[in-house]
Design a protein around this motif. Structure first.
Motif, PDB file in Angstrom:
ATOM      1  N   LEU A  51      35.412  38.745  46.751  1.00 51.89           N
ATOM      2  CA  LEU A  51      35.994  40.183  46.070  1.00 51.89           C
ATOM      3  C   LEU A  51      35.212  40.623  46.041  1.00 51.89           C
ATOM      4  CD1 LEU A  51      39.174  40.888  45.345  1.00 51.89           C
ATOM      5  CD2 LEU A  51      39.176  39.350  44.065  1.00 51.89           C
ATOM      6  N   VAL A  52      34.727  39.972  44.629  1.00 49.78           N
ATOM      7  CA  VAL A  52      33.515  40.931  43.389  1.00 49.78           C
ATOM      8  C   VAL A  52      32.797  42.161  44.023  1.00 49.78           C
ATOM      9  CG1 VAL A  52      32.087  40.664  41.668  1.00 49.78           C
ATOM     10  CG2 VAL A  52      33.903  38.561  42.184  1.00 49.78           C
ATOM     11  N   ARG A  53      32.176  41.381  45.122  1.00 54.26           N
ATOM     12  CA  ARG A  53      31.404  42.421  45.998  1.00 54.26           C
ATOM     13  C   ARG A  53      32.442  43.421  46.186  1.00 54.26           C
ATOM     14  NH1 ARG A  53      29.396  38.096  48.689  1.00 54.26           N
ATOM     15  NH2 ARG A  53      28.063  36.590  47.364  1.00 54.26           N
ATOM     16  N   ASP A  54      33.621  43.572  47.298  1.00 55.06           N
ATOM     17  CA  ASP A  54      34.152  44.806  47.714  1.00 55.06           C
ATOM     18  C   ASP A  54      34.541  45.214  46.344  1.00 55.06           C
ATOM     19  OD1 ASP A  54      34.223  42.838  49.791  1.00 55.06           O
ATOM     20  OD2 ASP A  54      35.916  42.602  50.335  1.00 55.06           O
ATOM     21  N   LYS A  55      34.871  45.130  45.299  1.00 56.26           N
ATOM     22  CA  LYS A  55      35.516  45.613  44.208  1.00 56.26           C
ATOM     23  C   LYS A  55      34.276  46.510  43.541  1.00 56.26           C
ATOM     24  CE  LYS A  55      39.637  44.161  41.873  1.00 56.26           C
ATOM     25  NZ  LYS A  55      39.834  44.244  41.214  1.00 56.26           N
ATOM     26  N   HIS A  63      33.984  56.527  38.085  1.00 54.94           N
ATOM     27  CA  HIS A  63      34.435  54.772  38.151  1.00 54.94           C
ATOM     28  C   HIS A  63      32.898  54.366  37.068  1.00 54.94           C
ATOM     29  CE1 HIS A  63      36.684  54.253  41.824  1.00 54.94           C
ATOM     30  NE2 HIS A  63      37.378  53.537  40.919  1.00 54.94           N
ATOM     31  N   ILE A  64      31.815  54.639  37.182  1.00 51.98           N
ATOM     32  CA  ILE A  64      31.001  55.230  35.945  1.00 51.98           C
ATOM     33  C   ILE A  64      31.238  55.368  35.442  1.00 51.98           C
ATOM     34  CG2 ILE A  64      28.525  54.879  36.385  1.00 51.98           C
ATOM     35  CD1 ILE A  64      29.295  52.724  38.360  1.00 51.98           C
ATOM     36  N   ASP A  65      31.463  57.324  35.826  1.00 48.98           N
ATOM     37  CA  ASP A  65      32.061  57.411  34.378  1.00 48.98           C
ATOM     38  C   ASP A  65      32.761  56.797  33.224  1.00 48.98           C
ATOM     39  OD1 ASP A  65      30.357  59.488  34.598  1.00 48.98           O
ATOM     40  OD2 ASP A  65      31.438  60.926  35.193  1.00 48.98           O
ATOM     41  N   TYR A  66      33.490  55.539  33.967  1.00 51.80           N
ATOM     42  CA  TYR A  66      35.035  55.113  33.290  1.00 51.80           C
ATOM     43  C   TYR A  66      34.264  54.368  32.538  1.00 51.80           C
ATOM     44  CZ  TYR A  66      38.855  52.475  32.885  1.00 51.80           C
ATOM     45  OH  TYR A  66      39.699  51.157  32.971  1.00 51.80           O
ATOM     46  N   ALA A  67      33.814  53.826  33.099  1.00 51.71           N
ATOM     47  CA  ALA A  67      32.406  52.537  32.376  1.00 51.71           C
ATOM     48  C   ALA A  67      31.525  53.096  31.066  1.00 51.71           C
ATOM     49  CB  ALA A  67      31.791  51.839  33.668  1.00 51.71           C
ATOM     50  N   PHE A  68      31.290  53.863  31.256  1.00 49.54           N
ATOM     51  CA  PHE A  68      30.083  54.811  30.278  1.00 49.54           C
ATOM     52  C   PHE A  68      31.755  55.000  29.338  1.00 49.54           C
ATOM     53  CE2 PHE A  68      26.897  55.049  33.027  1.00 49.54           C
ATOM     54  CZ  PHE A  68      25.541  54.577  31.973  1.00 49.54           C
ATOM     55  N   GLU A  69      32.789  55.962  29.189  1.00 51.78           N
ATOM     56  CA  GLU A  69      33.555  55.965  28.564  1.00 51.78           C
ATOM     57  C   GLU A  69      34.372  54.759  27.958  1.00 51.78           C
ATOM     58  OE1 GLU A  69      38.005  58.848  27.977  1.00 51.78           O
ATOM     59  OE2 GLU A  69      36.372  59.077  29.715  1.00 51.78           O
ATOM     60  N   ASN A  91      36.928  45.886  37.099  1.00 52.82           N
ATOM     61  CA  ASN A  91      37.626  46.008  36.812  1.00 52.82           C
ATOM     62  C   ASN A  91      38.364  47.918  37.047  1.00 52.82           C
ATOM     63  OD1 ASN A  91      40.146  43.274  36.156  1.00 52.82           O
ATOM     64  ND2 ASN A  91      38.642  44.065  34.031  1.00 52.82           N
ATOM     65  N   ALA A  92      37.538  48.247  36.951  1.00 53.95           N
ATOM     66  CA  ALA A  92      37.232  50.059  36.790  1.00 53.95           C
ATOM     67  C   ALA A  92      37.874  50.464  38.092  1.00 53.95           C
ATOM     68  CB  ALA A  92      35.967  50.421  37.162  1.00 53.95           C
ATOM     69  N   PRO A  93      38.252  50.152  39.779  1.00 55.55           N
ATOM     70  CA  PRO A  93      39.254  50.455  40.780  1.00 55.55           C
ATOM     71  C   PRO A  93      40.246  49.924  40.691  1.00 55.55           C
ATOM     72  CG  PRO A  93      36.673  48.868  41.676  1.00 55.55           C
ATOM     73  CD  PRO A  93      37.306  48.580  39.662  1.00 55.55           C
ATOM     74  N   SER A  94      41.025  48.978  39.549  1.00 53.01           N
ATOM     75  CA  SER A  94      42.103  48.566  39.275  1.00 53.01           C
ATOM     76  C   SER A  94      42.630  49.830  37.855  1.00 53.01           C
ATOM     77  CB  SER A  94      42.312  46.993  39.034  1.00 53.01           C
ATOM     78  OG  SER A  94      41.596  46.558  40.260  1.00 53.01           O
ATOM     79  N   THR A  95      42.150  49.658  37.076  1.00 56.50           N
ATOM     80  CA  THR A  95      43.049  49.972  35.484  1.00 56.50           C
ATOM     81  C   THR A  95      41.946  51.559  35.540  1.00 56.50           C
ATOM     82  OG1 THR A  95      40.622  49.687  34.409  1.00 56.50           O
ATOM     83  CG2 THR A  95      42.279  47.498  34.963  1.00 56.50           C
ATOM     84  N   ILE A  96      41.723  52.164  36.331  1.00 59.18           N
ATOM     85  CA  ILE A  96      40.771  53.511  35.952  1.00 59.18           C
ATOM     86  C   ILE A  96      42.639  54.864  35.982  1.00 59.18           C
ATOM     87  CG2 ILE A  96      40.017  53.964  38.385  1.00 59.18           C
ATOM     88  CD1 ILE A  96      37.939  56.620  37.243  1.00 59.18           C
ATOM     89  N   ASP A  97      43.498  54.507  37.196  1.00 52.60           N
ATOM     90  CA  ASP A  97      43.601  55.566  37.078  1.00 52.60           C
ATOM     91  C   ASP A  97      45.543  55.397  36.058  1.00 52.60           C
ATOM     92  OD1 ASP A  97      43.574  56.252  39.505  1.00 52.60           O
ATOM     93  OD2 ASP A  97      44.381  55.733  40.593  1.00 52.60           O
ATOM     94  N   HIS A  98      45.266  54.788  35.400  1.00 50.76           N
ATOM     95  CA  HIS A  98      46.551  54.293  34.760  1.00 50.76           C
ATOM     96  C   HIS A  98      46.256  54.580  32.795  1.00 50.76           C
ATOM     97  CE1 HIS A  98      48.896  51.353  37.026  1.00 50.76           C
ATOM     98  NE2 HIS A  98      49.551  51.686  36.902  1.00 50.76           N
ATOM     99  N   TYR A  99      44.413  53.938  33.358  1.00 53.91           N
ATOM    100  CA  TYR A  99      44.183  54.759  31.944  1.00 53.91           C
ATOM    101  C   TYR A  99      44.308  56.216  32.016  1.00 53.91           C
ATOM    102  CZ  TYR A  99      40.210  55.323  28.851  1.00 53.91           C
ATOM    103  OH  TYR A  99      39.155  55.874  27.919  1.00 53.91           O
ATOM    104  N   TYR A 100      43.864  56.932  32.769  1.00 50.02           N
ATOM    105  CA  TYR A 100      43.043  58.061  32.118  1.00 50.02           C
ATOM    106  C   TYR A 100      44.861  58.721  32.703  1.00 50.02           C
ATOM    107  CZ  TYR A 100      38.507  58.908  33.521  1.00 50.02           C
ATOM    108  OH  TYR A 100      37.087  58.575  32.905  1.00 50.02           O
ATOM    109  N   ALA A 101      46.038  58.741  32.757  1.00 48.02           N
ATOM    110  CA  ALA A 101      46.971  58.383  32.641  1.00 48.02           C
ATOM    111  C   ALA A 101      47.425  58.540  31.291  1.00 48.02           C
ATOM    112  CB  ALA A 101      48.119  57.963  34.099  1.00 48.02           C
ATOM    113  N   ALA A 102      47.524  57.227  30.882  1.00 52.58           N
ATOM    114  CA  ALA A 102      47.522  57.356  29.507  1.00 52.58           C
ATOM    115  C   ALA A 102      47.250  58.018  28.526  1.00 52.58           C
ATOM    116  CB  ALA A 102      47.468  55.013  29.046  1.00 52.58           C
ATOM    117  N   GLN A 103      45.497  58.451  28.779  1.00 51.05           N
ATOM    118  CA  GLN A 103      45.121  59.718  27.930  1.00 51.05           C
ATOM    119  C   GLN A 103      45.469  61.237  28.025  1.00 51.05           C
ATOM    120  OE1 GLN A 103      42.879  57.819  25.796  1.00 51.05           O
ATOM    121  NE2 GLN A 103      41.439  59.232  26.336  1.00 51.05           N
ATOM    122  N   VAL A 104      46.610  61.112  29.469  1.00 47.65           N
ATOM    123  CA  VAL A 104      47.369  62.358  29.537  1.00 47.65           C
ATOM    124  C   VAL A 104      48.343  62.001  28.514  1.00 47.65           C
ATOM    125  CG1 VAL A 104      48.174  63.523  31.007  1.00 47.65           C
ATOM    126  CG2 VAL A 104      45.990  62.734  30.949  1.00 47.65           C
TER     127      VAL A 104
END
Length: 111
Positions: A51-55, A63-69, A91-104
């Protein structure tokens, strides 16, 4: 595979990305993907290694930009940066969309 997935050559051209920090991320991903353990601990929870490998293999430049942010906005002391960074990447693939939606939402409707 990792370099292709995250479009490494593209990312190192971005002036806001620190190449040494990007190389650390790549090293951590390679180390984690090469682990022979059946389970890997992420953020205190034990997950099947596959699972960790797949993610990690799903990660893109976004996702890398998101991690840096996320890392750039963190102001708390991190005792184990390696574990923290692995958790951010996992966690990036699971949280990125919600993170940016909350920012908007904050930018459009916040104070």
């Amino acid at each position: 595979i990792i370099l292709e997935n995250i479009e490494y050559d593209y990312l190192i051209q971005d002036r806001s990305i620190d190449r040494e920090q990007l190389d650390e991320i790549v090293d951590l991903m390679v180390e984690t993907l090469c682990s022979r353990k059946k389970t890997i601990v992420v953020a205190g929870d034990e997950y099947p290694a596959q699972l960790v490998r797949d993610k990690l293999l799903k990660l893109t430049p976004m996702h890398i930009d998101y991690a840096f942010e996320c890392m750039g906005k963190n102001t708390t002391y991190i005792r184990n940066i390696k574990k923290y960074l692995l958790a951010v990447l996992f966690n990036a693939p699971s949280t990125i969309d919600h993170y940016y939606a909350a920012q908007v939402n904050h930018d459009l409707y916040g104070s």
